[in-house]
Design an enzyme around this catalytic site. Sequence first.
Site, PDB file in Angstrom:
ATOM      1  N   ARG A 238       1.043  -2.381   3.503  1.00 44.59           N
ATOM      2  CA  ARG A 238       0.286  -1.152   3.276  1.00 44.59           C
ATOM      3  C   ARG A 238       1.204   0.032   3.560  1.00 44.59           C
ATOM      4  NH1 ARG A 238      -2.647  -3.706   0.671  1.00 44.59           N
ATOM      5  NH2 ARG A 238      -4.894  -4.038   0.861  1.00 44.59           N
ATOM      6  N   GLU A 267      -1.851   6.687  -2.337  1.00 42.48           N
ATOM      7  CA  GLU A 267      -1.654   6.170  -3.699  1.00 42.48           C
ATOM      8  C   GLU A 267      -2.688   6.748  -4.649  1.00 42.48           C
ATOM      9  OE1 GLU A 267      -1.769   1.909  -3.299  1.00 42.48           O
ATOM     10  OE2 GLU A 267      -0.045   1.883  -1.963  1.00 42.48           O
ATOM     11  N   HIS A 286       1.761  -0.750  -6.635  1.00 44.07           N
ATOM     12  CA  HIS A 286       0.846  -1.645  -5.910  1.00 44.07           C
ATOM     13  C   HIS A 286       0.346  -2.797  -6.803  1.00 44.07           C
ATOM     14  CE1 HIS A 286      -2.099  -1.735  -2.273  1.00 44.07           C
ATOM     15  NE2 HIS A 286      -1.818  -2.964  -2.712  1.00 44.07           N
TER      16      HIS A 286
HETATM   17  C1  DGY Z   1      -4.348  -6.867  -1.296  1.00 41.80           C
HETATM   18  O1  DGY Z   1      -5.058  -7.735  -1.801  1.00 41.80           O
HETATM   19  O2  DGY Z   1      -4.602  -6.391  -0.187  1.00 41.80           O
HETATM   20  C2  DGY Z   1      -3.155  -6.447  -2.060  1.00 41.80           C
HETATM   21  O3  DGY Z   1      -2.599  -5.287  -1.545  1.00 41.80           O
HETATM   22  C3  DGY Z   1      -3.504  -6.282  -3.521  1.00 41.80           C
HETATM   23  O4  DGY Z   1      -2.376  -6.233  -4.319  1.00 41.80           O
END
Ligand code: DGY
Length: 330
Positions: A238, A267, A286
């Site tokens: 993250r 984002e 992402h």
């Molecule tokens: C998640 O599932 O948390 C991922 O970041 C998605 O790509």
Amino acid sequence: MKPTIFITRKLPEAVIQPLKEKYEVTMWNRDVQAVPRERLINEAQRADALLTMLSDRIDETLLETARELKVIANMAVGFDNIDLAAASKRGIAVCNTPEVLTDTTADLTFALLLATARRIVEAAEMVKQDKWRGWSPLLLAGQDVHHKTIGIVGMGKIGEAVAKRASGFEMRILYHNRTRKPEVEKQLGACYASFEELVEKADFVVCLTPLTAETRNLFTLEVFQKMKKTAVFINVGRGPVVDEQALYEALETGEIAGAGLDVFASEPIGADHPLLKLTNVVALPHIGSSSIDTRTAMMDLCVKNIDAVLSGRRPPTLVNQDWVTKGIVQ
Ligand code: DGY
């Protein structure tokens, strides 16, 4: 009256069909643009279930008026967008999509690591932009990956799957995690390291840790300064786990050699984001879990989670294990 479900992004008809057969389904019909906050709050007020994306903020303000809500099925393994305590105290089940995305996200992590180390994006752009003038001894020379040391911060299922890929490249594997993983140590020869030891020793520091109060801004300037000057930093966890200003400084001043980023503090980022000005940064939008098969499996799992709760069953991938139901589950 049938229970009501609100889906916060356009999903394929075939995926939501099983829900439509039993429930009243409303869907925000845009693919890229997130549902406006006000509309989400309004829909949540009458919904029995929400199928949410990681970009939807499900907080106390939203939950306090969502009186009918019984389940939130988040289409992500991460659930930092949801106020878990606020949901639990209202008897709302929170579900995520673990396991189904493990290998796909590990593949992307390793692809990003390779792309950053071997300068693949820069190289491909050179050819496409007609800037390739000929072979030269050090043309776009990058860093080797094989036989180097990878340091995985956050050894969950995805971390383990990345470690497996790293062992194929005969890398030395260090990991840091809240709990030790003796099985992984045995199977893959991974070595547990303190966070400080890992960042000092790894050639590739791979961040896969979830975003929590403890991990927010974990990667500070001080941390980047402890890394090798040749280190490559990869983040598929993250964005807010990293102090982006510090990362920029570390990359610009040569404290570290490069960064491959699939996630950002806020984002989406625009072309004016400082990190995009640096040639030693590979940035992705992402897409960690984004293969057709996996994203479809994630949607299916959300559907199953919602159906389970609304049918009075425990959902397959419940996050808040302390969930005390509103009395509908056996
Ligand atoms: C998640 O599932 O948390 C991922 O970041 C998605 O790509």
